[in-house]
Design a protein around this motif. Structure first.
Motif, PDB file in Angstrom:
ATOM      1  N   HIS A 165       0.834  -1.198   0.000  1.00 34.18           N
ATOM      2  CA  HIS A 165       0.000   0.000   0.000  1.00 34.18           C
ATOM      3  C   HIS A 165       0.873   1.253   0.000  1.00 34.18           C
ATOM      4  N   GLY A 166       1.891   1.266   0.864  1.00 33.12           N
ATOM      5  CA  GLY A 166       2.775   2.426   0.929  1.00 33.12           C
ATOM      6  C   GLY A 166       3.582   2.625  -0.339  1.00 33.12           C
ATOM      7  N   LEU A 167       4.016   1.541  -0.948  1.00 33.13           N
ATOM      8  CA  LEU A 167       4.781   1.649  -2.190  1.00 33.13           C
ATOM      9  C   LEU A 167       3.927   2.255  -3.302  1.00 33.13           C
ATOM     10  N   GLY A 168       2.672   1.823  -3.390  1.00 28.35           N
ATOM     11  CA  GLY A 168       1.783   2.418  -4.385  1.00 28.35           C
ATOM     12  C   GLY A 168       1.534   3.891  -4.119  1.00 28.35           C
ATOM     13  N   LEU A 169       1.378   4.255  -2.842  1.00 28.43           N
ATOM     14  CA  LEU A 169       1.183   5.667  -2.497  1.00 28.43           C
ATOM     15  C   LEU A 169       2.411   6.495  -2.865  1.00 28.43           C
ATOM     16  N   ALA A 170       3.607   5.960  -2.578  1.00 23.87           N
ATOM     17  CA  ALA A 170       4.832   6.682  -2.922  1.00 23.87           C
ATOM     18  C   ALA A 170       4.936   6.896  -4.428  1.00 23.87           C
ATOM     19  N   ALA A 171       4.600   5.877  -5.205  1.00 20.45           N
ATOM     20  CA  ALA A 171       4.659   6.027  -6.657  1.00 20.45           C
ATOM     21  C   ALA A 171       3.644   7.046  -7.154  1.00 20.45           C
ATOM     22  N   LEU A 172       2.457   7.065  -6.567  1.00 19.59           N
ATOM     23  CA  LEU A 172       1.432   8.023  -6.982  1.00 19.59           C
ATOM     24  C   LEU A 172       1.852   9.468  -6.734  1.00 19.59           C
ATOM     25  N   LEU A 173       2.502   9.713  -5.595  1.00 18.47           N
ATOM     26  CA  LEU A 173       2.791  11.086  -5.202  1.00 18.47           C
ATOM     27  C   LEU A 173       4.148  11.589  -5.679  1.00 18.47           C
ATOM     28  N   LEU A 174       5.119  10.692  -5.847  1.00 16.34           N
ATOM     29  CA  LEU A 174       6.474  11.143  -6.169  1.00 16.34           C
ATOM     30  C   LEU A 174       6.812  11.078  -7.647  1.00 16.34           C
ATOM     31  N   PRO A 176       4.801  10.912 -10.758  1.00 15.83           N
ATOM     32  CA  PRO A 176       4.214  11.713 -11.849  1.00 15.83           C
ATOM     33  C   PRO A 176       4.832  13.095 -12.010  1.00 15.83           C
ATOM     34  N   PRO A 177       5.109  13.874 -10.935  1.00 14.87           N
ATOM     35  CA  PRO A 177       5.765  15.172 -11.163  1.00 14.87           C
ATOM     36  C   PRO A 177       7.182  15.057 -11.706  1.00 14.87           C
ATOM     37  N   ALA A 178       7.810  13.862 -11.558  1.00 13.57           N
ATOM     38  CA  ALA A 178       9.174  13.685 -12.040  1.00 13.57           C
ATOM     39  C   ALA A 178       9.244  13.375 -13.526  1.00 13.57           C
ATOM     40  N   VAL A 179       8.112  13.023 -14.144  1.00 15.64           N
ATOM     41  CA  VAL A 179       8.112  12.722 -15.577  1.00 15.64           C
ATOM     42  C   VAL A 179       8.250  14.019 -16.363  1.00 15.64           C
ATOM     43  N   PRO A 180       9.194  14.090 -17.312  1.00 16.96           N
ATOM     44  CA  PRO A 180       9.397  15.343 -18.063  1.00 16.96           C
ATOM     45  C   PRO A 180       8.153  15.737 -18.847  1.00 16.96           C
ATOM     46  N   PRO A 185       5.588  22.957 -12.260  1.00 14.84           N
ATOM     47  CA  PRO A 185       5.170  23.651 -11.033  1.00 14.84           C
ATOM     48  C   PRO A 185       3.708  23.377 -10.669  1.00 14.84           C
ATOM     49  N   LEU A 186       2.835  23.318 -11.679  1.00 13.30           N
ATOM     50  CA  LEU A 186       1.431  23.015 -11.400  1.00 13.30           C
ATOM     51  C   LEU A 186       1.286  21.596 -10.861  1.00 13.30           C
ATOM     52  N   ALA A 187       1.988  20.635 -11.483  1.00 18.16           N
ATOM     53  CA  ALA A 187       1.907  19.247 -11.027  1.00 18.16           C
ATOM     54  C   ALA A 187       2.407  19.110  -9.591  1.00 18.16           C
ATOM     55  N   VAL A 188       3.511  19.809  -9.267  1.00 22.42           N
ATOM     56  CA  VAL A 188       4.064  19.740  -7.912  1.00 22.42           C
ATOM     57  C   VAL A 188       3.072  20.319  -6.905  1.00 22.42           C
ATOM     58  N   ALA A 189       2.463  21.466  -7.238  1.00 24.18           N
ATOM     59  CA  ALA A 189       1.513  22.095  -6.310  1.00 24.18           C
ATOM     60  C   ALA A 189       0.327  21.176  -6.031  1.00 24.18           C
ATOM     61  N   ALA A 317       0.514   2.321 -11.350  1.00 28.20           N
ATOM     62  CA  ALA A 317       0.910   1.757 -12.633  1.00 28.20           C
ATOM     63  C   ALA A 317       0.048   2.299 -13.777  1.00 28.20           C
ATOM     64  N   ALA A 318      -1.256   2.473 -13.509  1.00 28.25           N
ATOM     65  CA  ALA A 318      -2.159   2.950 -14.553  1.00 28.25           C
ATOM     66  C   ALA A 318      -1.864   4.392 -14.954  1.00 28.25           C
ATOM     67  N   VAL A 319      -1.296   5.187 -14.053  1.00 31.46           N
ATOM     68  CA  VAL A 319      -0.951   6.575 -14.372  1.00 31.46           C
ATOM     69  C   VAL A 319       0.430   6.657 -15.005  1.00 31.46           C
ATOM     70  N   LEU A 320       1.382   5.929 -14.441  1.00 35.07           N
ATOM     71  CA  LEU A 320       2.764   6.035 -14.929  1.00 35.07           C
ATOM     72  C   LEU A 320       2.929   5.444 -16.315  1.00 35.07           C
ATOM     73  N   GLY A 321       2.144   4.421 -16.638  1.00 32.17           N
ATOM     74  CA  GLY A 321       2.264   3.821 -17.967  1.00 32.17           C
ATOM     75  C   GLY A 321       1.991   4.810 -19.081  1.00 32.17           C
ATOM     76  N   PRO A 322       0.821   5.469 -19.091  1.00 35.38           N
ATOM     77  CA  PRO A 322       0.563   6.463 -20.142  1.00 35.38           C
ATOM     78  C   PRO A 322       1.544   7.634 -20.111  1.00 35.38           C
ATOM     79  N   LEU A 323       1.968   8.059 -18.911  1.00 33.23           N
ATOM     80  CA  LEU A 323       2.939   9.149 -18.853  1.00 33.23           C
ATOM     81  C   LEU A 323       4.251   8.761 -19.532  1.00 33.23           C
ATOM     82  N   ALA A 324       4.697   7.530 -19.295  1.00 33.51           N
ATOM     83  CA  ALA A 324       5.939   7.072 -19.920  1.00 33.51           C
ATOM     84  C   ALA A 324       5.808   6.970 -21.433  1.00 33.51           C
ATOM     85  N   LEU A 325       4.586   6.787 -21.927  1.00 35.90           N
ATOM     86  CA  LEU A 325       4.358   6.694 -23.369  1.00 35.90           C
ATOM     87  C   LEU A 325       4.114   8.053 -24.014  1.00 35.90           C
ATOM     88  N   GLY A 326       4.242   9.110 -23.219  1.00 42.10           N
ATOM     89  CA  GLY A 326       4.131  10.441 -23.781  1.00 42.10           C
ATOM     90  C   GLY A 326       2.764  11.079 -23.708  1.00 42.10           C
TER      91      GLY A 326
END
Length: 359
Positions: A165-174, A176-180, A185-189, A317-326
């Protein structure tokens, strides 16, 4: 006893159920507690019919009448749980917000993200109720009576489900803002606002279970309990999303001051600048993030830690996958995260209204 068929050749099928669930029947203080335990064990209308009863509550009433009471010995008086709930909410907000703020200040680099993830991974375990923590009081005479709080992560707090549970929470919060790309700034806020709302998620989950225990004490049948609980989940989620909305607007106001958009100034003051900083897509994505934060906490606090871990991990995973694909951030949150949030919401609606989730 499982939900499988009862022995068809038994002269007294009730005795079979009574033998299998004797400890539950001996310690129950009301037939509804027995009915809740039988339901949680998988027995339903068919099992009641094989025992020659119209419903599970009628079967529970016979079991309650036939089995002598053996209540647990009285323990010391416990203080009310308001202080513990407030401490847990503040702990959750701090453990989520501080590492996210540090990662935002130092930049999205792996040497920063890895140590920042540690408090988030441990957050569900560190805020889980302990056996010594007082439970929420039940209304009236109660089915359960005052007692210890649930132990969503039994045994050692650092169980695989809590860490998942904690690992999924860390991935959700940390992550997505790190993806170029996009408006970082909006994503971080917005992520910082969601991180602070982890405290609201913890408080909401404890309030939900407290209300469930109160309804379990007041309801006369399982059907009445389900009817009482039906509107509680939407109200709990609406309260959390309202808190997240206030936090998000505050974060956008701060962003409008510390990182104004380039170009000529706009009229209307700070509130207008904050309102126009994020569009409808960003607000909808923030709502999805809010659901992915609060629904796993609700499931964990109501005794379903494995579902909480799976939901948080699947959401990330469902959020990071599309972000990684652009794909753009709003698209990733609405398409990927929204699908997982909808599935989690449907699952929570199906299981959290059961009496067994509040025993």
């Amino acid at each position: 006893m499982s939900g499988g068929p009862l022995p068809g050749g038994s002269a007294d099928p009730v005795r079979e159920v009574m033998a299998e669930h004797r400890e539950l029947c001996e310690r129950a203080v009301d037939p509804l507690e027995i009915a809740a335990g039988l339901e949680e064990a998988g027995l339903g209308q068919d099992a009641a019919a094989r025992c020659r009863h119209a419903d599970l509550f009628s079967l529970a009433e016979e079991l309650y009448a036939r089995v002598p009471r053996r209540p647990p010995p009285p323990g010391p008086a416990q203080p009310r749980s308001g202080g513990a709930a407030a401490r847990a909410a503040l702990t959750a907000a701090a453990l989520a917000a501080l590492p996210c703020a540090g990662a935002a200040a130092l930049g999205p680099r792996w040497p920063v993200l890895l140590p920042a993830a540690v408090p988030l991974v441990l957050l569900p375990a560190l805020t889980a109720p302990t056996p010594a923590e007082p439970g929420p009081p039940c209304a009236g005479p109660g089915v359960l009576g005052p007692g210890p709080a649930p132990r969503p992560y039994p045994g050692s707090r650092l169980r695989p489900a809590a860490l998942g549970h904690g690992l999924g929470l860390a991935a959700l919060l940390l992550l997505p803002p790190a993806v170029p790309g996009g408006d970082r700034p909006l994503a971080v806020a917005l992520v910082l606002a969601a991180a602070v709302s982890a405290g609201s998620a913890e408080r909401t989950a404890r309030w939900y279970r407290q209300l469930g225990r109160g309804h379990l004490g007041a309801a006369g049948t399982l059907a009445e309990f389900r009817a009482r609980m039906r509107p509680v989940l939407p109200v709990a989620l609406a309260l959390h999303l309202a808190v997240l909305g206030v936090l998000s607007f505050a974060a956008l106001a701060v962003l409008a001051v510390v990182a104004p958009r380039p170009g000529p100034g706009h009229g209307g003051g700070l509130l207008h600048l904050a309102a126009e900083r994020a569009g409808p897509a960003q607000w909808a994505a923030q709502g999805v993030l809010g659901l992915l934060v609060v629904l796993p906490v609700l499931l964990a606090r109501c005794g379903r830690p494995a579902a909480a871990a799976a939901g948080a991990s699947a959401g990330a995973a469902a959020v990071l996958g599309p972000l990684a694909l652009g794909r753009s951030a709003p698209e990733a949150w609405l398409l990927g995260g929204g699908t997982v949030a909808a599935a989690l919401l449907a699952y929570a609606g199906a299981v959290l209204g059961r009496a067994g989730s509040h025993r």
